[in-house]
Design an enzyme around this catalytic site. Structure first.
Site, mmCIF file in Angstrom:
data_model
loop_
_atom_site.group_PDB
_atom_site.id
_atom_site.type_symbol
_atom_site.label_atom_id
_atom_site.label_comp_id
_atom_site.label_asym_id
_atom_site.label_seq_id
_atom_site.Cartn_x
_atom_site.Cartn_y
_atom_site.Cartn_z
ATOM 1 N N CYS A 91 0.761 -1.182 0.023
ATOM 2 C CA CYS A 91 0.003 -0.101 0.209
ATOM 3 C C CYS A 91 0.951 1.304 -0.080
ATOM 4 O O CYS A 91 0.514 2.217 -0.443
ATOM 5 C CB CYS A 91 -1.093 -0.102 1.286
ATOM 6 S SG CYS A 91 -1.830 -1.438 1.377
ATOM 7 N N HIS A 360 -8.575 2.538 -3.237
ATOM 8 C CA HIS A 360 -7.378 2.092 -2.845
ATOM 9 C C HIS A 360 -6.601 1.458 -3.838
ATOM 10 O O HIS A 360 -6.511 0.216 -3.607
ATOM 11 C CB HIS A 360 -7.331 1.467 -1.560
ATOM 12 C CG HIS A 360 -6.045 1.155 -1.114
ATOM 13 N ND1 HIS A 360 -4.834 1.782 -1.369
ATOM 14 C CD2 HIS A 360 -5.921 0.292 0.169
ATOM 15 C CE1 HIS A 360 -3.751 1.275 -0.756
ATOM 16 N NE2 HIS A 360 -4.131 0.388 0.092
ATOM 17 N N CYS A 390 -0.972 2.942 6.324
ATOM 18 C CA CYS A 390 -0.704 1.438 6.720
ATOM 19 C C CYS A 390 -0.386 0.586 5.434
ATOM 20 O O CYS A 390 -0.886 0.837 4.467
ATOM 21 C CB CYS A 390 -1.833 0.613 7.586
ATOM 22 S SG CYS A 390 -3.368 0.543 6.913
#
Length: 405
Positions: A91, A360, A390
Site C-alpha cells: 500500500c 485504494h 498502513c
C-alpha cells in the site's frame, strides 16, 4: 559526503479511480501509467529527455511490463536514455516511489525523476507456480494474486490466513471500536469525496482516460468509487465479511477501502532545476519515515511511522494543516486516531475523502494522496501536511510535506 539538496514535488497528477471491474477495467495498469505520464509532459511542457528516470510502483505486476517504470516511460514516448525500475511496498508503494526519487535527487544521483504509481486490480493476474516442471496429476492450481498476496504477506512466520480483514478485526477487538462508529467514518468519507467532486476540487489533479469498449471509446474523467447515495442505514445493512467465523465481526465492504484501478505521477527535482525547466513546485519534502510491526496489527503501524516523521521534521500534530491518513479500514483509522488522541471528526483528516470513498488502487494510492493534498493545502490556506498509510504485512510509511507556493 556533500550536503543533501532540497527536494520539491511538481505537478502531481492522477487518473480517475475506477471500481473493481468498472469503467477502467478494460485498461491495463501499463495503459493507465502511460496516460498519466503523457499528460504530465503535456501539462508541464517538460522535455522527456531531461528526465533521468521513472520509478514505477505497482503491487500486482505481470511480465507484460517488467521493470514497470522503464516500460511505461518507453511506451509514453520517453527516449531510450530514460532509465526506470519497479518497486513494491504494497500500500505504500506510490509514496515509496516519491521517497526513492527524493533520495536520488538529494544525493545528486539524478536531477529530475518521475515517481509513478499504477494499479489495475481489475486485471490482477491469476497465476500458477506448478507448471514449469510438468502438470501435476490433479491439474494446475491458479492463485488469485489479490487474495494470495494478502494471505502470504507476513511470510511463514507471521501467517495472515484471513488477510487484512482478519487483521482489522484484531484491532476492532483490542480497541473496542463499535460497528456504528466505523460506519459513521465511512459515511463521512463518502460525503467529503462527493462534495469535492461536485465542487470541482479534484479537477486540477485529474487526467481523463480514454477507454475502448464494445460501444466505442468512452472518456472517464470522474472517480467512480464515491457513493452519493450511501447512508448509515445502507452501511448498517451490509454483512460483515468474516461473520461466519466471528459473530462479533464488524468489518464490511462498506467500511473498508475499495479494490480499484488508477495511475498517478509527479516530478521530483530541486528548486533550482525546477526554475530552469519552467516547473512550479507545489510541495517540499520535509521528512519521511517507515515503521514495521506485527502483521496482525499492521493497521496501527502509521502511529510510529508518523511520530518519527514528525519528530524528524521538528513539528507536532498541532502544527499540521492537513492529515492524509489512508482509509484501508475505518477501524484501523480509528485505532490510529485513538493512539494519537485525535478526534475522528477532525476537519484536517482526509478533507476530501480517502480509501473508503475514493478507493485504494494499491500501487497508485500514495501518489494519488499526494496529488490531493498538494491541492488541499492552498485551498485551505495551509502550510504543512502529513501523508501516511498502513501497509499489509506489518509496515507503514509517512511523510511530511510543506507547501512550496
Amino acid at each position: 559526503m556533500t550536503e543533501l539538496r532540497e527536494v520539491v514535488v511538481c505537478s502531481p497528477l492522477r487518473t480517475p479511480v475506477g471500481r473493481m471491474g468498472g469503467v477502467l477495467a478494460p485498461a491495463s495498469a501499463l495503459e493507465l501509467a502511460t496516460t498519466v505520464l503523457r499528460a504530465l509532459l503535456d501539462r508541464t511542457g517538460l522535455d522527456p529527455a531531461v528526465v533521468d528516470g521513472v520509478i514505477g510502483a505497482q503491487g500486482y505486476p505481470t511480465m507484460e511490463a517488467p521493470a514497470f517504470g522503464r516500460v511505461a516511460a518507453l511506451d509514453a514516448g520517453f527516449p531510450e536514455t530514460t532509465t526506470g525500475y519497479q518497486l513494491d511496498r504494497r500500500c505504500g508503494s506510490g509514496l515509496q516511489a516519491v521517497a526513492n526519487a527524493a533520495m536520488e535527487v538529494q544525493t545528486g544521483i539524478a536531477d529530475v525523476v518521475i515517481a509513478l504509481g499504477a494499479e489495475s486490480m481489475s486485471n490482477a493476474p491469476l497465476y500458477t507456480v506448478e507448471g514449469r516442471r510438468g502438470i501435476p496429476g490433479g491439474g494446475l492450481m491458479l492463485h488469485d494474486a489479490l487474495a494470495r498476496g494478502r494471505a502470504t504477506v507476513g511470510g511463514s512466520r507471521f501467517p495472515t490466513p484471513e488477510g487484512n480483514v482478519g487483521a482489522a478485526e484484531v484491532l476492532r477487538a483490542e480497541y473496542g471500536i463499535p460497528r456504528e462508529v466505523q460506519d459513521a467514518l465511512a459515511l463521512r468519507s463518502h460525503r467529503r469525496a462527493v462534495s469535492a467532486q461536485e465542487s470541482g476540487a479534484f479537477d486540477a489533479e485529474l487526467v481523463p482516460v480514454e477507454v475502448s469498449g464494445r460501444r466505442g471509446s468512452v472518456t472517464v474523467d470522474r472517480d467512480e468509487h464515491p457513493r452519493a447515495d450511501t447512508s448509515l442505514e445502507a452501511l448498517a445493512a451490509l454483512r460483515p465479511l468474516l461473520q461466519r467465523a466471528d459473530a462479533a465481526a464488524t468489518v464490511t465492504a462498506g467500511n473498508s477501502s475499495g479494490q480499484n484501478d488508477a495511475a498517478a505521477a509527479c516530478i521530483v527535482t530541486t528548486p533550482e532545476r525546477a526554475a530552469e525547466l519552467g516547473l512550479t513546485p507545489m510541495l517540499r519534502l520535509r521528512s519521511w519515515a517507515v515503521a514495521g510491526n506485527d502483521p496482525l496489527h499492521f493497521g496501527v503501524a502509521p502511529v510510529p511511522a508518523a511520530n518519527l516523521a514528525l519528530r524528524r521534521a521538528g513539528i507536532r500534530f498541532d502544527d499540521l494543516d492537513v492529515i492524509e491518513l489512508n482509509e484501508a479500514f475505518a477501524v484501523q483509522v480509528l485505532a490510529c486516531l485513538a493512539d494519537w488522541g485525535l478526534d475522528a471528526e477532525d476537519p484536517r483528516l482526509n478533507p476530501r475523502g480517502s480509501g473508503i470513498s475514493i478507493g485504494h488502487p494499491i500501487g497508485a494510492t500514495g501518489i494519488r494522496m499526494l496529488a490531493t493534498l498538494a491541492h488541499e493545502l492552498p485551498a485551505l490556506d495551509g502550510e504543512l501536511a502529513l501523508e501516511t498509510m498502513c501497509i499489509g504485512g506489518g509496515q507503514a510509511l509517512a511523510a511530511v510535506f510543506e507547501r512550496a507556493a
